[in-house]
Scaffold this motif. Structure first.
Motif, PDB file in Angstrom:
ATOM      1  N   ASN A 469      42.980 -29.555 -18.299  1.00 34.90           N
ATOM      2  CA  ASN A 469      42.142 -28.377 -18.523  1.00 34.90           C
ATOM      3  C   ASN A 469      42.722 -27.429 -19.545  1.00 34.90           C
ATOM      4  N   LYS A 470      44.074 -27.297 -19.505  1.00 36.53           N
ATOM      5  CA  LYS A 470      44.745 -26.336 -20.405  1.00 36.53           C
ATOM      6  C   LYS A 470      45.148 -27.005 -21.719  1.00 36.53           C
ATOM      7  N   LYS A 471      44.650 -28.215 -21.899  1.00 31.02           N
ATOM      8  CA  LYS A 471      44.913 -28.999 -23.117  1.00 31.02           C
ATOM      9  C   LYS A 471      46.406 -29.136 -23.418  1.00 31.02           C
ATOM     10  N   GLN A 472      47.182 -29.269 -22.347  1.00 26.54           N
ATOM     11  CA  GLN A 472      48.627 -29.440 -22.551  1.00 26.54           C
ATOM     12  C   GLN A 472      48.941 -30.928 -22.576  1.00 26.54           C
ATOM     13  N   SER A 473      49.947 -31.306 -23.425  1.00 27.37           N
ATOM     14  CA  SER A 473      50.336 -32.723 -23.456  1.00 27.37           C
ATOM     15  C   SER A 473      51.456 -32.936 -22.444  1.00 27.37           C
ATOM     16  N   LEU A 474      51.529 -34.126 -21.903  1.00 27.18           N
ATOM     17  CA  LEU A 474      52.602 -34.409 -20.942  1.00 27.18           C
ATOM     18  C   LEU A 474      53.262 -35.728 -21.305  1.00 27.18           C
ATOM     19  N   GLU A 475      54.572 -35.684 -21.567  1.00 23.69           N
ATOM     20  CA  GLU A 475      55.288 -36.906 -21.924  1.00 23.69           C
ATOM     21  C   GLU A 475      56.166 -37.315 -20.745  1.00 23.69           C
ATOM     22  N   LEU A 476      56.082 -38.579 -20.354  1.00 23.48           N
ATOM     23  CA  LEU A 476      56.903 -39.058 -19.238  1.00 23.48           C
ATOM     24  C   LEU A 476      57.912 -40.068 -19.751  1.00 23.48           C
ATOM     25  N   GLN A 477      59.175 -39.914 -19.386  1.00 19.00           N
ATOM     26  CA  GLN A 477      60.205 -40.900 -19.776  1.00 19.00           C
ATOM     27  C   GLN A 477      61.007 -41.265 -18.544  1.00 19.00           C
ATOM     28  N   ILE A 478      60.584 -42.351 -17.915  1.00 25.41           N
ATOM     29  CA  ILE A 478      61.331 -42.815 -16.737  1.00 25.41           C
ATOM     30  C   ILE A 478      61.751 -44.255 -17.013  1.00 25.41           C
ATOM     31  N   PRO A 479      63.039 -44.497 -17.259  1.00 25.27           N
ATOM     32  CA  PRO A 479      63.472 -45.854 -17.588  1.00 25.27           C
ATOM     33  C   PRO A 479      63.092 -46.830 -16.479  1.00 25.27           C
ATOM     34  N   ALA A 480      62.693 -48.019 -16.877  1.00 23.48           N
ATOM     35  CA  ALA A 480      62.244 -49.019 -15.904  1.00 23.48           C
ATOM     36  C   ALA A 480      63.393 -49.404 -14.961  1.00 23.48           C
ATOM     37  N   ASP A 481      64.627 -49.386 -15.516  1.00 21.49           N
ATOM     38  CA  ASP A 481      65.761 -49.830 -14.679  1.00 21.49           C
ATOM     39  C   ASP A 481      66.441 -48.670 -13.944  1.00 21.49           C
ATOM     40  N   LEU A 482      65.734 -47.536 -13.846  1.00 23.50           N
ATOM     41  CA  LEU A 482      66.339 -46.385 -13.153  1.00 23.50           C
ATOM     42  C   LEU A 482      66.577 -46.740 -11.683  1.00 23.50           C
ATOM     43  N   PRO A 483      67.800 -46.549 -11.178  1.00 19.87           N
ATOM     44  CA  PRO A 483      68.011 -46.893  -9.773  1.00 19.87           C
ATOM     45  C   PRO A 483      67.224 -45.955  -8.846  1.00 19.87           C
ATOM     46  N   MET A 484      67.075 -46.413  -7.610  1.00 23.40           N
ATOM     47  CA  MET A 484      66.380 -45.572  -6.623  1.00 23.40           C
ATOM     48  C   MET A 484      67.259 -44.367  -6.306  1.00 23.40           C
ATOM     49  N   VAL A 485      66.634 -43.311  -5.784  1.00 28.99           N
ATOM     50  CA  VAL A 485      67.429 -42.168  -5.342  1.00 28.99           C
ATOM     51  C   VAL A 485      67.396 -42.138  -3.814  1.00 28.99           C
ATOM     52  N   TYR A 486      68.420 -41.482  -3.248  1.00 26.41           N
ATOM     53  CA  TYR A 486      68.468 -41.371  -1.788  1.00 26.41           C
ATOM     54  C   TYR A 486      68.041 -39.955  -1.444  1.00 26.41           C
ATOM     55  N   ALA A 487      66.767 -39.798  -1.028  1.00 26.76           N
ATOM     56  CA  ALA A 487      66.214 -38.454  -0.810  1.00 26.76           C
ATOM     57  C   ALA A 487      65.014 -38.517   0.132  1.00 26.76           C
ATOM     58  N   ASP A 488      64.486 -37.313   0.458  1.00 24.34           N
ATOM     59  CA  ASP A 488      63.303 -37.240   1.319  1.00 24.34           C
ATOM     60  C   ASP A 488      62.066 -37.293   0.407  1.00 24.34           C
ATOM     61  N   PRO A 489      61.221 -38.343   0.509  1.00 29.95           N
ATOM     62  CA  PRO A 489      60.125 -38.511  -0.458  1.00 29.95           C
ATOM     63  C   PRO A 489      59.183 -37.306  -0.529  1.00 29.95           C
ATOM     64  N   GLN A 490      58.797 -36.753   0.641  1.00 30.89           N
ATOM     65  CA  GLN A 490      57.857 -35.618   0.635  1.00 30.89           C
ATOM     66  C   GLN A 490      58.464 -34.396  -0.048  1.00 30.89           C
ATOM     67  N   ARG A 491      59.755 -34.182   0.214  1.00 28.39           N
ATOM     68  CA  ARG A 491      60.428 -33.005  -0.368  1.00 28.39           C
ATOM     69  C   ARG A 491      60.637 -33.174  -1.873  1.00 28.39           C
ATOM     70  N   VAL A 492      60.853 -34.411  -2.321  1.00 33.67           N
ATOM     71  CA  VAL A 492      60.993 -34.645  -3.770  1.00 33.67           C
ATOM     72  C   VAL A 492      59.665 -34.325  -4.444  1.00 33.67           C
ATOM     73  N   VAL A 493      58.555 -34.760  -3.830  1.00 32.92           N
ATOM     74  CA  VAL A 493      57.226 -34.453  -4.386  1.00 32.92           C
ATOM     75  C   VAL A 493      57.050 -32.929  -4.450  1.00 32.92           C
TER      76      VAL A 493
END
Ligand code: ADP
Length: 607
Positions: A469-493
């Motif tokens: 809506n605000k015409k903002q661009s969003l770039e995502l860079q998440i490496p495919a081989d990034l290891p998992m993190v040990y965290a609470d999924p809901q809290r990370v969101v």
């Protein structure tokens, strides 16, 4: 015959007569022998000029050794060795008068071999010593056995004392001690000129002893003061490291025990209204002490007080704990013997320091209690708001959907406004509820190994339409081989949603947003972590505002911020959540050109 030969013959004669006397000769022999001995004593042998020069040289030589050392014991030994060298005596004793009780005590005893004599060898004439002290000048006995002044005395007979020289030591016009030298085997060892020599030396020796004494005392009090300061510095460190009330009073009690060399110690403190005094540390914690107790009120009025009742009762030291003159409590120390002035001073200084620490701990405790009360209040309010809000939201949705009859456009618009406002309130209630749970330690995390991209997708699901809506661009860079993190999924969101939503809110239309994730491992960080950076090309944050970021209810004064909805709670909750999950959060920002918020999350489970 020259004088020296005559001197030696006379000495020989004197000795022969003395030995005869000891043989217990019968009848008239004893008084005759005594008479002969007195005639002999009456003969005066003038000192030889050469001898005199030699003596002066000796005096000069031995006097030079004085004043080199400032150690009392060393000076005393030097004095004794010099005296023996000067007089040629068999043994020498040096006694000093204790200024505290006037008693005479043996401080150095040496023989001609420069060996230190034992106390048991102190077979001397007390009468001679006493006479020298009382008369204030030296005395010589060429043969005590025949000397009418001393011959009858028990010690003279018992220890077979013969030649004795004794002179008082004077310092500042007062007799401070006495030097006593003797020769038990030989009579006629000392003459008046020996006494003169000893007197001359004694004057210098007394000064050297006095100097060493003053120095030692000054040295000792300096050492004591340094030890006390070191102890107090340690006390300060320990007290300042603690804000916990119980710890502070216990530390104070422990130092009272050690520093005042007490057998028992208590810290008793007044209640906030100043009505009752209770034991806060020490035996009988919680017990009340009478405020009228003999020592307490006087200690508060005029400083540390000691009672050392004679008999079985132990000595007590009471130091006031005052804050700006206002009584906070007392420190009490107890032991069987009376406390020294140094102990009393220490306890007073400890109390002075403890007063600050106790006041701080009390304030801290009050703040903690107030905080707990606030958290409790918030959780009650949050709980009570949730139920009516859910109901308002539910009925609004039903109305909007036309479930209870047709709704026109204007009504729909109003219901939309109600729904948006209820959503805002729900967000606030949810943040407040999190804060209350974090502060009371009730927030439970559901930790697991999770793929970050899933959480990013979930966060973007609700935000993407607004970004678009605000015409903002969003770039995502998440490496495919990034290891998992040990965290609470809901809290990370929740954290990602907050950071992305801020980037979107505080960046003008058409701006650029990005989310980049990367792995950081040793040696950059001790344990591997995933770092997520959320950048925007927005309004940025001033250095002053950056310092207050992450605190509750902080919102910038910038009108660009104020035109956006918000409560200023999101970042503070985000920081607590990230830290609870074992990560960190931070920001880099340039006002006018954008901000980058970053968080780290652990890759592996912690211990
Ligand atoms: P809210 O956004 O509800 O005000 P937050 O706790 O999320 O609360 O943020 C606190 C404040 O930090 C914001 O009000 C704003 O002043 C500042 N801030 C947060 N993120 C950004 C950002 N990306 N750019 C500029 N300022 C920000």
């Amino acid at each position: 015959m020259n004088d020296s030969a005559a001197h030696s013959h006379l000495n020989g004669l004197r000795q022969a007569l003395d030995e005869l006397r000891l043989l217990n000769l019968p009848g008239a022999a004893a008084p005759l022998l005594k008479q002969a001995r007195q005639h002999l004593e009456a003969l005066h042998m003038p000192a030889q000029p050469a001898d005199q020069a030699e003596r002066l040289a000796a005096l000069y030589r031995v006097s030079r050794t004085l004043g080199v050392s400032l150690d009392v014991d060393e000076v005393l030994t030097q004095v004794m060795d010099a005296v023996i060298e000067l007089t040629g005596a068999e043994r020498g004793f040096l006694m000093l008068i204790d200024p505290a009780n006037g008693e005479l005590s043996l401080r150095a005893a040496r023989n001609i071999e420069r060996e230190t004599l034992e106390h048991k060898d102190m077979e001397i004439s007390r009468t001679v010593v006493r006479t020298a002290i009382e008369q204030g000048h030296g005395l010589v006995a060429s043969n005590a056995q025949t000397d009418p002044r001393f011959a009858e005395h028990q010690s003279v007979i018992m220890y077979a004392l013969r030649s004795i020289l004794c002179t008082p030591l004077r310092s500042r016009g007062k007799v401070s001690g006495v030097i006593y030298v003797d020769n038990r085997l030989q009579a006629g060892q000392f003459e008046t000129d020996d006494l003169e020599l000893l007197d001359a030396f004694a004057t210098q020796a007394a000064i050297a002893i006095e100097n060493a004494n003053i120095y030692t005392q000054a040295d000792r009090s300096l050492a004591e003061r340094i030890t006390e300061l070191e102890t107090l510095a340690q006390v300060d460190i320990q007290l300042n490291q603690n804000l916990e009330y119980e710890r502070v009073v216990e530390i104070t009690r422990q130092w009272a025990l050690v520093g005042a060399a007490a057998n028992e110690a208590w810290v008793a403190l007044l209640d906030p209204r100043g009505e009752t005094l209770q034991i806060a540390a020490g035996p009988g914690v919680g017990q009340q002490i009478s405020l009228e107790a003999d020592l307490i009120a006087p200690a508060w009025r005029s400083g540390v007080v000691q009672v050392s009742a004679p008999g079985a009762a132990p000595a007590r030291l009471v130091a006031p704990v005052l804050n700006a003159g206002k009584p906070l409590g007392v420190i009490v120390a107890e032991r069987p013997q009376a406390f020294s002035a140094v102990a009393a001073q220490f306890l007073e200084r400890l109390a002075y320091r403890a007063a600050f620490a106790i006041t701080n701990a009390q304030l801290f405790q009050a703040v903690q209690l107030a905080n707990q009360a606030k958290s409790k209040f918030v959780s009650v309010v949050v709980h009570e708001l949730r139920i009516p809000m859910t109901s308002i939201k539910g009925y609004t949705d039903l109305l909007r959907q036309g479930a209870v009859g047709p709704v026109n456009e204007a009504q729909k618009g109003f219901l939309e406004v109600i729904r948006n406002n209820v959503n805002r309130m729900a967000a606030l209630v949810s943040d407040l509820s999190d804060i209350a749970r974090i502060e009371t330690g009730r927030l439970k995390l559901d930790l697991a190994h999770i793929a970050l991209s899933t959480q990013v997708d979930e966060a973007l699901r609700s935000l993407s339409p607004e970004i678009l809506n605000k015409k903002q661009s969003l770039e995502l860079q998440i490496p495919a081989d990034l290891p998992m993190v040990y965290a609470d999924p809901q809290r990370v969101v929740q954290v990602l949603t907050n950071l992305l939503s801020n980037a979107h809110k505080y960046t003008p239309e058409g701006g650029k947003l990005s989310l980049r994730a990367s792995l950081l491992s040793a040696p950059i960080v001790p344990q591997p972590v995933v770092r997520i950076e959320i950048s925007d090309s927005g309004i940025g944050i001033s250095a002053e505002d950056q310092a207050r970021l992450f605190t509750q209810f902080f919102r910038s004064e910038d009108p660009n911020v104020r035109e956006q909805q918000g409560w200023g709670l999101g970042l503070s909750v985000a920081r607590s959540l990230v830290e609870l999950m074992g990560g960190k959060i931070g920001v880099q920002s340039t006002p006018g050109s954008g901000s980058t918020f970053w968080i780290t999350l652990p890759v592996e489970a912690g211990e």
